[in-house]
Design an enzyme around this catalytic site. Structure first.
Site, PDB file in Angstrom:
ATOM      1  N   LYS A 185      -1.595   5.849  -6.362  1.00  0.00           N
ATOM      2  CA  LYS A 185      -2.152   4.697  -5.638  1.00  0.00           C
ATOM      3  C   LYS A 185      -1.188   4.278  -4.542  1.00  0.00           C
ATOM      4  O   LYS A 185      -0.157   3.658  -4.802  1.00  0.00           O
ATOM      5  CB  LYS A 185      -2.395   3.494  -6.559  1.00  0.00           C
ATOM      6  CG  LYS A 185      -3.280   2.459  -5.849  1.00  0.00           C
ATOM      7  CD  LYS A 185      -3.074   1.049  -6.291  1.00  0.00           C
ATOM      8  CE  LYS A 185      -1.988   0.329  -5.563  1.00  0.00           C
ATOM      9  NZ  LYS A 185      -2.217   0.061  -4.127  1.00  0.00           N
ATOM     10  N   GLU A 244      11.536   1.370  -8.754  1.00  0.00           N
ATOM     11  CA  GLU A 244      12.485   1.348  -7.632  1.00  0.00           C
ATOM     12  C   GLU A 244      12.100   0.175  -6.757  1.00  0.00           C
ATOM     13  O   GLU A 244      11.032   0.166  -6.149  1.00  0.00           O
ATOM     14  CB  GLU A 244      12.404   2.663  -6.857  1.00  0.00           C
ATOM     15  CG  GLU A 244      12.829   3.830  -7.719  1.00  0.00           C
ATOM     16  CD  GLU A 244      12.830   5.146  -6.983  1.00  0.00           C
ATOM     17  OE1 GLU A 244      12.647   5.147  -5.758  1.00  0.00           O
ATOM     18  OE2 GLU A 244      13.013   6.165  -7.647  1.00  0.00           O
ATOM     19  N   CYS A 281      13.937  -0.380   1.931  1.00  0.00           N
ATOM     20  CA  CYS A 281      14.608  -0.976   0.778  1.00  0.00           C
ATOM     21  C   CYS A 281      16.112  -0.823   0.892  1.00  0.00           C
ATOM     22  O   CYS A 281      16.863  -1.655   0.410  1.00  0.00           O
ATOM     23  CB  CYS A 281      14.119  -0.323  -0.500  1.00  0.00           C
ATOM     24  SG  CYS A 281      14.280   1.465  -0.490  1.00  0.00           S
ATOM     25  N   GLU A 304      15.275 -10.701   0.100  1.00  0.00           N
ATOM     26  CA  GLU A 304      14.902  -9.534   0.900  1.00  0.00           C
ATOM     27  C   GLU A 304      13.870  -9.965   1.942  1.00  0.00           C
ATOM     28  O   GLU A 304      12.823 -10.512   1.594  1.00  0.00           O
ATOM     29  CB  GLU A 304      14.309  -8.459  -0.011  1.00  0.00           C
ATOM     30  CG  GLU A 304      14.012  -7.184   0.741  1.00  0.00           C
ATOM     31  CD  GLU A 304      13.467  -6.093  -0.153  1.00  0.00           C
ATOM     32  OE1 GLU A 304      12.526  -6.372  -0.917  1.00  0.00           O
ATOM     33  OE2 GLU A 304      13.977  -4.968  -0.065  1.00  0.00           O
TER      34      GLU A 304
HETATM   35  P1  NDP Z   1       4.601  -4.423  -3.361  1.00  0.00           P
HETATM   36  O1  NDP Z   1       5.399  -4.607  -4.575  1.00  0.00           O
HETATM   37  O2  NDP Z   1       3.791  -5.530  -2.849  1.00  0.00           O
HETATM   38  O3  NDP Z   1       3.570  -3.211  -3.576  1.00  0.00           O
HETATM   39  C1  NDP Z   1       3.981  -1.914  -3.950  1.00  0.00           C
HETATM   40  C2  NDP Z   1       2.794  -1.186  -4.520  1.00  0.00           C
HETATM   41  O4  NDP Z   1       2.395  -1.817  -5.735  1.00  0.00           O
HETATM   42  C3  NDP Z   1       1.569  -1.229  -3.619  1.00  0.00           C
HETATM   43  O5  NDP Z   1       0.845  -0.019  -3.743  1.00  0.00           O
HETATM   44  C4  NDP Z   1       0.813  -2.400  -4.182  1.00  0.00           C
HETATM   45  O6  NDP Z   1      -0.539  -2.361  -3.852  1.00  0.00           O
HETATM   46  C5  NDP Z   1       1.048  -2.200  -5.665  1.00  0.00           C
HETATM   47  N1  NDP Z   1       0.855  -3.386  -6.477  1.00  0.00           N
HETATM   48  C6  NDP Z   1       0.950  -4.696  -6.120  1.00  0.00           C
HETATM   49  N2  NDP Z   1       0.684  -5.500  -7.193  1.00  0.00           N
HETATM   50  C7  NDP Z   1       0.427  -4.677  -8.254  1.00  0.00           C
HETATM   51  C8  NDP Z   1       0.075  -4.893  -9.623  1.00  0.00           C
HETATM   52  N3  NDP Z   1      -0.046  -6.123 -10.141  1.00  0.00           N
HETATM   53  N4  NDP Z   1      -0.130  -3.816 -10.415  1.00  0.00           N
HETATM   54  C9  NDP Z   1       0.003  -2.569  -9.917  1.00  0.00           C
HETATM   55  N5  NDP Z   1       0.301  -2.296  -8.616  1.00  0.00           N
HETATM   56  C10 NDP Z   1       0.527  -3.334  -7.796  1.00  0.00           C
HETATM   57  O7  NDP Z   1       5.611  -3.836  -2.288  1.00  0.00           O
HETATM   58  P2  NDP Z   1       5.288  -3.516  -0.771  1.00  0.00           P
HETATM   59  O8  NDP Z   1       4.170  -2.540  -0.673  1.00  0.00           O
HETATM   60  O9  NDP Z   1       5.198  -4.823  -0.067  1.00  0.00           O
HETATM   61  O10 NDP Z   1       6.606  -2.714  -0.361  1.00  0.00           O
HETATM   62  C11 NDP Z   1       7.750  -3.338   0.017  1.00  0.00           C
HETATM   63  C12 NDP Z   1       8.712  -3.445  -1.149  1.00  0.00           C
HETATM   64  O11 NDP Z   1       9.018  -2.155  -1.658  1.00  0.00           O
HETATM   65  C13 NDP Z   1      10.022  -4.041  -0.738  1.00  0.00           C
HETATM   66  O12 NDP Z   1      10.440  -5.018  -1.651  1.00  0.00           O
HETATM   67  C14 NDP Z   1      10.979  -2.865  -0.798  1.00  0.00           C
HETATM   68  O13 NDP Z   1      12.311  -3.207  -1.014  1.00  0.00           O
HETATM   69  C15 NDP Z   1      10.415  -2.042  -1.876  1.00  0.00           C
HETATM   70  N6  NDP Z   1      10.840  -0.661  -1.722  1.00  0.00           N
HETATM   71  C16 NDP Z   1      11.743  -0.137  -2.622  1.00  0.00           C
HETATM   72  C17 NDP Z   1      12.224   1.144  -2.471  1.00  0.00           C
HETATM   73  C18 NDP Z   1      13.167   1.741  -3.472  1.00  0.00           C
HETATM   74  O14 NDP Z   1      13.262   2.967  -3.542  1.00  0.00           O
HETATM   75  N7  NDP Z   1      13.896   0.957  -4.236  1.00  0.00           N
HETATM   76  C19 NDP Z   1      11.804   1.987  -1.353  1.00  0.00           C
HETATM   77  C20 NDP Z   1      10.865   1.344  -0.472  1.00  0.00           C
HETATM   78  C21 NDP Z   1      10.402   0.071  -0.677  1.00  0.00           C
HETATM   79  P3  NDP Z   1      -1.108  -3.031  -2.495  1.00  0.00           P
HETATM   80  O15 NDP Z   1      -0.035  -3.049  -1.485  1.00  0.00           O
HETATM   81  O16 NDP Z   1      -2.213  -2.108  -2.173  1.00  0.00           O
HETATM   82  O17 NDP Z   1      -1.540  -4.391  -2.905  1.00  0.00           O
END
Ligand code: NDP
Length: 499
Positions: free
Chosen positions: A186, A261, A295, A393
C-alpha cells in the site's frame, strides 16, 4: 518545461492490482483525487480499496504463496526474475522517473539520478543476496548435525510513504519476494503513479501473478484494513512516528511480526577542525535534497561557535542560490512540497519559529510560482534545542541552526531528541569521530559524508525513529522464519521411556 515522457497512460481511475490485474470497484463513492503538487491541479482519480478489496488482494497473495511455485522456487529461479525486474526498470527508467516527479514534485534530476536507480538496485541487491547467503550448520555435537533453514513467512503487508515512493516501496517488495513471500503493497494515496508501470514490469519479468499485489487508498481505510487482516503475517512500515505507533499496536494485537521505520530530527555536527568546504556542500544536500522531505535529512545543524559565523555566511549564500522551480526542469533543485496540507504544515513551523523568537536567516514563506505547493528553502537560528523547530519533524526545506562550545555539548544536543535515525559528524579528528560513533544514539552515523546507504548494513532508528532494521541479514530476519532441523549422525540408542 520539458514534456513528460509517459509510455504509461494514467487511467481514468487507478484501482488495485490483484492477482495480475487492475481492478476498481463499481461504486465511485470512495474515489479520491490525485493532485499535481506543481500546479495544484487534479491529475487523476484513485478508486480507494476498502476492506473487501484489501481482503481480495491478501487472498490472491495467500493462494500464490500456498501454490509454492514462487515460495518454494529454487533460489536461482527467483534470482533470475529479480534481475529481469532490475533490467526492465532500467529500460523504463525515464518513464518511472517522470511519474515519480509528476506525483511527488521531486526534481527530475534527483528522480532519475537517485530514486529510480536505487529502486532498480533494490532488486539487484536482493537477487545477489539470496544467491550468496548460506544458512548455518552446527556440528559441534558428536551425535547430531543441526541445520538452520530460513523459510518465507507467508504474506507481507507493506506500507510506504509519499516522500520517496519508488525507492522505499521497492526496498520492501524486493526484500519480501526475494525470500519467497507474497505481498500486498500500500503506497501513500498521494503518490500512486509510479506503481502503474512497476506492476507491469513485475508481470513482464515473469513474476507469477499474486506474488505482488497493490492496494491504493488512505491509511486509516486501506492501510488499517491491511495491517488488521488476519492472513497478513508480517508488516513492514515506513512513515511518520504517530502512524508507526498505530501500526505497531495493530500488528501486536494480531501477533504479527512488524518493523517500523519512522521519522527523524537528525543532527548535523560541524566541528571547527572539519573540512568546511565539504561540510557546507553536505549541509545543503542533507537539508534540502528531496525538497527537504526525507526522514534522514540533517535538519538540526550544530555549528561549533568559533566557525559558526563563517560557516553560516557560506551556507546561507548557498541556500539562497538554490533554484526553486518546476520539478520537471533539469535546472530545478527544489520542487514543490507534496500537498497543500504539507505546505500549510511547513508554513506553520515558520510561524512557530517567529513566535518562539528564532531568527529566520533566509526563507520562511511559501514561494510564489503561480500555483503549486512551493516553499522557500528556509534556515532559522534557534535559541535553544528546546524550541519546537529543533524538536519536531517538519519534513520540508527547513533547517534549524544551533551553536555548541565543545564536542561534549555537541553530542549532548544531538542525543537530546525523541528521535534517533541518523547523525552527521564533520571533524578532522579521528578521536572525535570515534567518540561520535560510540556515543550517538542513532541507527546510522555518517562521519565526514552525507547520505550514504549501504544495503548490506542495517538501516533503522533508535528511540522513536522506529523498531527493527532492514538491509541484508536484517531483511532476511524480517521476511523469513528460522527453522532448526536436527539429524542424528549415527545409529545410537535413543532414550526410551517404559523400557
Ligand atoms: P504517514 O505516517 O502519514 O503515512 C505513511 C503510510 O502509512 C502511508 O501509506 C499512509 O497512507 C499509511 N497510513 C496512515 N495511517 C495509517 C493507519 N492508521 N494504518 C495503516 N496505514 C496508515 O507518513 P507520510 O506518508 O506522511 O510520510 C512521511 C513520514 O515518513 C515522515 O515522518 C518521515 O520521517 C517518515 N519516513 C521515514 C523513513 C525511514 O526510513 N525511517 C523514510 C521516509 C519517510 P496515506 O498516506 O495513503 O494516508
Amino acid at each position: 518545461m520539458e514534456a513528460p515522457n509517459l509510455a504509461t497512460a494514467i487511467p481514468d481511475r487507478i484501482g488495485a492490482w490483484t492477482d495480475g490485474h487492475w481492478v476498481a470497484p463499481g461504486s465511485h463513492a470512495n474515489d479520491l483525487p490525485v493532485m499535481n503538487p506543481t500546479t495544484g491541479q487534479r491529475i487523476g482519480t484513485l478508486a480507494e480499496a476498502d476492506a473487501d478489496a484489501v481482503a481480495a488482494a491478501v487472498d490472491a497473495a495467500r493462494r500464490r504463496f500456498a501454490a509454492g511455485d514462487w515460495s518454494r522456487a529454487p533460489v536461482d529461479a527467483r534470482k533470475a526474475v529479480l534481475v529481469r525486474i532490475r533490467d526492465l526498470m532500467r529500460e523504463r527508467a525515464e518513464e518511472l522517473a517522470q511519474l515519480e516527479t509528476l506525483g511527488t514534485g521531486i526534481p527530475i534530476t534527483q528522480a532519475r539520478g537517485r530514486h529510480v536507480l536505487r529502486a532498480a538496485m533494490n532488486f539487484e541487491f536482493f537477487a545477489e543476496f539470496i544467491s550468496q547467503s548460506a544458512d548455518r550448520l552446527y556440528d559441534q555435537n558428536p551425535d547430531y548435525l543441526t541445520l538452520v533453514r530460513h523459510e518465507p513467512v507467508g504474506v507481507a503487508g507493506l506500507i510506504a510513504p509519499w516522500n520517496a515512493p519508488l525507492a522505499l516501496a521497492t526496498m520492501k517488495v524486493a526484500g519480501a519476494i526475494a525470500f519467497g513471500n507474497s505481498c500486498v503493497l500500500k503506497p501513500s494515496e498521494l503518490t500512486p503513479l509510479p506503481f502503474l508501470p512497476l506492476m507491469e514490469i513485475l508481470h513482464d519479468a515473469g513474476l507469477p501473478d499474486g506474488v505482488v499485489n497493490l492496494v491504493n487508498g488512505r491509511g486509516p481505510v486501506t492501510g488499517q484494513a491491511l495491517v488488521a487482516h488476519p492472513d497478513v503475517d508480517v508488516v513492514a512500515f515506513t512513515g511518520g512516528t504517530a502512524t508507526g505507533r498505530l501500526i505497531g499496536a495493530a500488528a501486536g494485537k494480531g501477533l504479527k511480526r512488524v518493523v517500523t521505520e519512522l521519522g527523524g530530527k537528525s543532527a548535523n555536527i560541524v566541528c571547527a577542525d572539519a573540512d568546511l568546504d565539504r561540510a557546507v556542500d553536505a549541509a545543503v544536500l542533507a537539508g534540502f535534497s528531496n525538497n527537504g522531505q526525507q526522514c534522514l535529512a540533517g535538519t538540526r545543524l550544530l555549528l561549533q561557535r568559533t566557525i559558526a559565523d563563517e560557516f553560516l555566511d557560506r551556507f546561507i549564500a548557498r541556500v539562497r542560490a538554490l533554484r526553486v522551480g518546476p520539478p520537471a526542469e533539469t535546472s530545478t533543485e527544489i520542487g514543490p512540497l507534496i500537498s497543500a496540507g504539507q505546505l500549510e504544515r511547513v508554513s506553520g513551523y515558520a510561524k512557530v519559529a517567529r513566535e518562539e523568537g528564532a531568527e529566520i536567516l533566509t526563507g520562511g514563506d511559501p514561494a510564489d510560482l503561480g500555483g503549486g505547493y512551493f516553499f522557500q528553502p528556509t534556515v532559522v537560528r534557534a535559541r535553544s534545542n528546546e524550541q519546537r523547530v529543533c524538536r519536531e519533524e517538519i519534513f520540508g526545506p527547513f533547517v534549524s541552526v544551533l551553536e555548541f562550545e565543545d564536542f561534549d555539548e555537541a553530542l549532548s544536543i544531538a542525543n537530546d531528541s525523541e528521535f534517533g535515525l541518523v547523525a552527521y559528524v564533520w571533524t578532522g579528528s579521528l578521536a572525535q569521530a570515534m567518540r561520535a560513533a560510540d556515543e550517538l544514539r542513532t541507527g546510522v552515523v555518517w562521519i565526514n559524508t552525507p547520505l550514504f546507504r549501504e544495503l548490506r548494513a542495517p538501516f533503522g532508528g533508535f528511540k522513536h525513529s522506529g523498531v527493527g532494521r532492514d538491509g541484508g541479514d536484517w531483511s532476511r530476519g524480517l521476511f523469513t522464519e528460522a527453522k532448526t532441523v536436527s539429524i542424528p549422525r549415527r545409529d545410537f540408542a535413543l532414550a526410551r521411556l517404559s523400557s
